[in-house]
Design a protein around this motif. Structure first.
Motif, PDB file in Angstrom:
ATOM      1  N   UNK A 272       0.825  -1.205   0.000  1.00 48.97           N
ATOM      2  CA  UNK A 272       0.000   0.000   0.000  1.00 48.97           C
ATOM      3  C   UNK A 272       0.861   1.257   0.000  1.00 48.97           C
ATOM      4  N   UNK A 273       1.932   1.239   0.785  1.00 52.47           N
ATOM      5  CA  UNK A 273       2.805   2.412   0.831  1.00 52.47           C
ATOM      6  C   UNK A 273       3.395   2.705  -0.546  1.00 52.47           C
ATOM      7  N   UNK A 274       3.771   1.663  -1.265  1.00 53.32           N
ATOM      8  CA  UNK A 274       4.301   1.850  -2.612  1.00 53.32           C
ATOM      9  C   UNK A 274       3.227   2.374  -3.560  1.00 53.32           C
ATOM     10  N   UNK A 275       1.999   1.837  -3.432  1.00 52.00           N
ATOM     11  CA  UNK A 275       0.912   2.266  -4.313  1.00 52.00           C
ATOM     12  C   UNK A 275       0.573   3.730  -4.101  1.00 52.00           C
ATOM     13  N   UNK A 276       0.589   4.179  -2.859  1.00 51.17           N
ATOM     14  CA  UNK A 276       0.267   5.570  -2.559  1.00 51.17           C
ATOM     15  C   UNK A 276       1.485   6.491  -2.638  1.00 51.17           C
ATOM     16  N   UNK A 277       2.676   5.919  -2.807  1.00 49.02           N
ATOM     17  CA  UNK A 277       3.872   6.726  -2.924  1.00 49.02           C
ATOM     18  C   UNK A 277       4.278   7.404  -1.639  1.00 49.02           C
ATOM     19  N   UNK A 346      -4.896   6.324  -7.280  1.00 50.47           N
ATOM     20  CA  UNK A 346      -4.952   6.474  -5.828  1.00 50.47           C
ATOM     21  C   UNK A 346      -4.419   7.838  -5.405  1.00 50.47           C
ATOM     22  N   UNK A 347      -3.314   8.235  -5.974  1.00 53.91           N
ATOM     23  CA  UNK A 347      -2.700   9.503  -5.568  1.00 53.91           C
ATOM     24  C   UNK A 347      -3.540  10.695  -6.018  1.00 53.91           C
ATOM     25  N   UNK A 350      -6.243  11.513  -3.544  1.00 51.49           N
ATOM     26  CA  UNK A 350      -5.785  12.105  -2.290  1.00 51.49           C
ATOM     27  C   UNK A 350      -5.644  13.622  -2.366  1.00 51.49           C
ATOM     28  N   UNK A 351      -5.652  14.176  -3.569  1.00 51.52           N
ATOM     29  CA  UNK A 351      -5.386  15.613  -3.713  1.00 51.52           C
ATOM     30  C   UNK A 351      -6.651  16.458  -3.830  1.00 51.52           C
ATOM     31  N   UNK A 352      -7.829  15.842  -3.912  1.00 55.50           N
ATOM     32  CA  UNK A 352      -9.021  16.606  -4.300  1.00 55.50           C
ATOM     33  C   UNK A 352      -9.431  17.631  -3.250  1.00 55.50           C
ATOM     34  N   UNK A 353      -9.329  17.297  -1.976  1.00 55.27           N
ATOM     35  CA  UNK A 353      -9.725  18.254  -0.945  1.00 55.27           C
ATOM     36  C   UNK A 353      -8.756  19.422  -0.909  1.00 55.27           C
ATOM     37  N   UNK A 354      -7.464  19.126  -0.988  1.00 56.56           N
ATOM     38  CA  UNK A 354      -6.478  20.196  -0.986  1.00 56.56           C
ATOM     39  C   UNK A 354      -6.625  21.134  -2.160  1.00 56.56           C
ATOM     40  N   UNK A 355      -7.033  20.604  -3.313  1.00 51.59           N
ATOM     41  CA  UNK A 355      -7.203  21.444  -4.493  1.00 51.59           C
ATOM     42  C   UNK A 355      -8.479  22.279  -4.425  1.00 51.59           C
ATOM     43  N   UNK A 356      -9.572  21.671  -3.953  1.00 53.69           N
ATOM     44  CA  UNK A 356     -10.856  22.369  -3.929  1.00 53.69           C
ATOM     45  C   UNK A 356     -10.995  23.286  -2.723  1.00 53.69           C
ATOM     46  N   UNK A 357     -10.398  22.912  -1.594  1.00 54.23           N
ATOM     47  CA  UNK A 357     -10.476  23.650  -0.351  1.00 54.23           C
ATOM     48  C   UNK A 357     -11.907  24.011   0.029  1.00 54.23           C
ATOM     49  N   UNK A 358     -12.733  22.994   0.300  1.00 49.13           N
ATOM     50  CA  UNK A 358     -14.109  23.248   0.758  1.00 49.13           C
ATOM     51  C   UNK A 358     -14.116  23.844   2.163  1.00 49.13           C
ATOM     52  N   UNK A 359     -15.280  24.277   2.612  1.00 45.59           N
ATOM     53  CA  UNK A 359     -15.391  24.865   3.953  1.00 45.59           C
ATOM     54  C   UNK A 359     -15.076  23.835   5.033  1.00 45.59           C
TER      55      UNK A 359
END
Length: 461
Positions: A272-277, A346-347, A350-359
């Protein structure tokens, strides 16, 4: 009465089925109807509702009888005679959204038949994942349903006759929240930084670091060690992702009976660690002890997204990966959408919340979609309404299972921001409101309570 049981070609056969049912055997049994039993049930209905009560002119059969999703349960005597029945099934056209309806209950005057059929119908609806189960009953019989635990909703008219709309209370969501989260408020009082109390991760004061820590159930480590290792990474990187943090490293703490058991856990963890980098930075391993596994994840976020940043009036959005299937051995409890995904997929999720920055944002935990929404609403000092029919969901999962399982990758967020998370799907499916708890809203406008109060007792962040 004795029982002789023989085994032929690996199949157990009872020489005397009556003895297996008890002595004396029960007066009747409830079972799913075959074609012949359905015809017998329809005849009983015709006699009761057309000939005797004159509720219908020529027939009481309708489109629900023709719906292939409609199920019929019948009561049979020992000689196979059908002495009662009830129909039930999804109340709406199209996909089953967890709203079921029962009806056309008919029974002979033999004691206990009607009550047994009603109890069997409620059990069947709950087993099918229904979260709302209604029945319209004649005004003269609604107190019978009340005695069986049904709630009275309101008077209605069916076939020009007074009826009562009744609803069976399904406590599945509330029971899950009670079992998994209700004790946290007292236990964790005073723990957590201001503004992030009860969050998925914890910002480290004076830095841009965010830390998250999760333990895996010992029983899961014991019986499914590779999957436990995989999940120990999954849940932690999801916790960081919910706060908009980019994962930078993992630390594990592992206890195992022997080296072989530890190796299987670490195999899943490494994969899993390898898959998620995400690199495994180190940790602690101890052998000769009961199975135990916890992982700490570190990530970076200049401005973490809080789980308690929502406000009444904001939209609620669920972003979830509905690919995959139930993890073998965990049907209805753990959806595996991750183990077959490519690392880039997978990666990206993992970035969608950081990119969208919802309330506000929160990773769906073991409390399920509704329980997690309750925690987000509680941390935000408000309540929530979830539109059941709008929730993104895999076709292979019932609504009841999907809203109460651990779904692999699923994020709840509030505010107008859209989350683009291919291959995950994202949809607005509710709103934050004033008050406490979570209500379910159905396509007919009806609202039913799922959680009537705070989930954790930790209060607003």
């Amino acid at each position: 009465m004795s029982t002789t049981v023989v085994q032929t070609a690996g199949v157990m056969r009872a020489a005397d089925v009556r003895a297996l049912l008890g002595d004396p055997p029960p007066a009747f049994l409830i079972e799913a109807a075959d074609a012949a039993a359905r015809r017998a049930y329809h005849r009983l209905r015709h006699v009761a509702f057309v000939e005797e009560q004159a509720l219908f002119d020529r027939t009481d059969l309708d489109e629900r009888d023709a719906d292939p999703r409609t199920e019929v349960l019948v009561a049979r005597t020992a000689d196979g005679t059908v002495i009662g029945g009830v129909r039930l099934g999804p109340a709406t056209d199209g996909p089953d959204i967890g709203w079921w309806q029962g009806g056309r209950l008919v029974a002979t005057r033999r004691s206990g038949v009607g009550a047994a059929l009603v109890r069997a119908a409620t059990a069947r609806a709950e087993a099918a994942g229904a979260l709302r189960f209604d029945a319209t009953v004649q005004a003269s019989t609604y107190r019978f349903f009340q005695r069986l635990g049904w709630e009275t909703v309101r008077p209605v008219t069916v076939a020009a006759a007074p009826h009562m709309l009744m609803r069976w209370p399904i406590g599945r969501i509330a029971q899950l929240a009670e079992a998994t989260k209700s004790e946290l408020g007292l236990l964790l009082q005073g723990i957590g930084p201001a503004g992030f109390v009860g969050d998925d991760g914890a910002p480290v004061p004076g830095s841009d670091l965010v830390a998250a820590c999760d333990a895996i159930l010992p029983a899961m480590v014991e019986r499914d060690p590779e999957w436990a290792g995989w999940c120990s990474v999954l849940v932690n990187v999801n916790d960081l992702a919910a706060m908009g943090a980019v994962p930078v490293g993992l630390l594990d703490s592992l206890g195992a009976r022997d080296a072989s058991s530890a190796g299987r856990v670490l195999s899943g963890l490494r994969r899993a660690a390898a898959a998620y980098g995400v690199p495994i930075l180190g940790g602690h391993t101890q052998l000769g002890v009961p199975a135990a596994l916890s992982v700490t994840a570190l990530g970076r976020a200049v401005q973490p997204v809080p789980g308690g940043g929502g406000q009444p009036g904001q939209q609620v959005r669920l972003t979830a990966d509905v690919g995959g299937n139930w993890r073998p051995g965990y049907t209805g409890r753990q959806w595996d959408s991750t183990s077959h995904r490519r690392p880039d997929e997978l990666r990206a999720m993992l970035t969608v919340v950081g990119q969208a920055r919802p309330a506000a944002a929160k990773d769906v935990s073991m409390a399920g979609v509704v329980g997690t929404l309750g925690m987000l609403a509680e941390a935000s000092g408000c309540a929530a309404v979830l539109d059941v029919a709008d929730v993104p969901r895999p076709a292979a999962a019932s609504v009841g299972d999907w809203l109460t399982c651990f779904p692999g990758f699923a994020m709840l967020s509030t505010g107008p921001q859209e989350l683009h998370a291919d291959p995950a799907v994202s949809a607005v499916c509710g709103e934050l409101t004033t008050g406490q708890g979570v209500a379910l809203r159905w396509p007919d406008g009806e609202v039913t309570a799922a959680l009537t109060g705070a989930v954790t007792g930790m209060g607003a962040a």
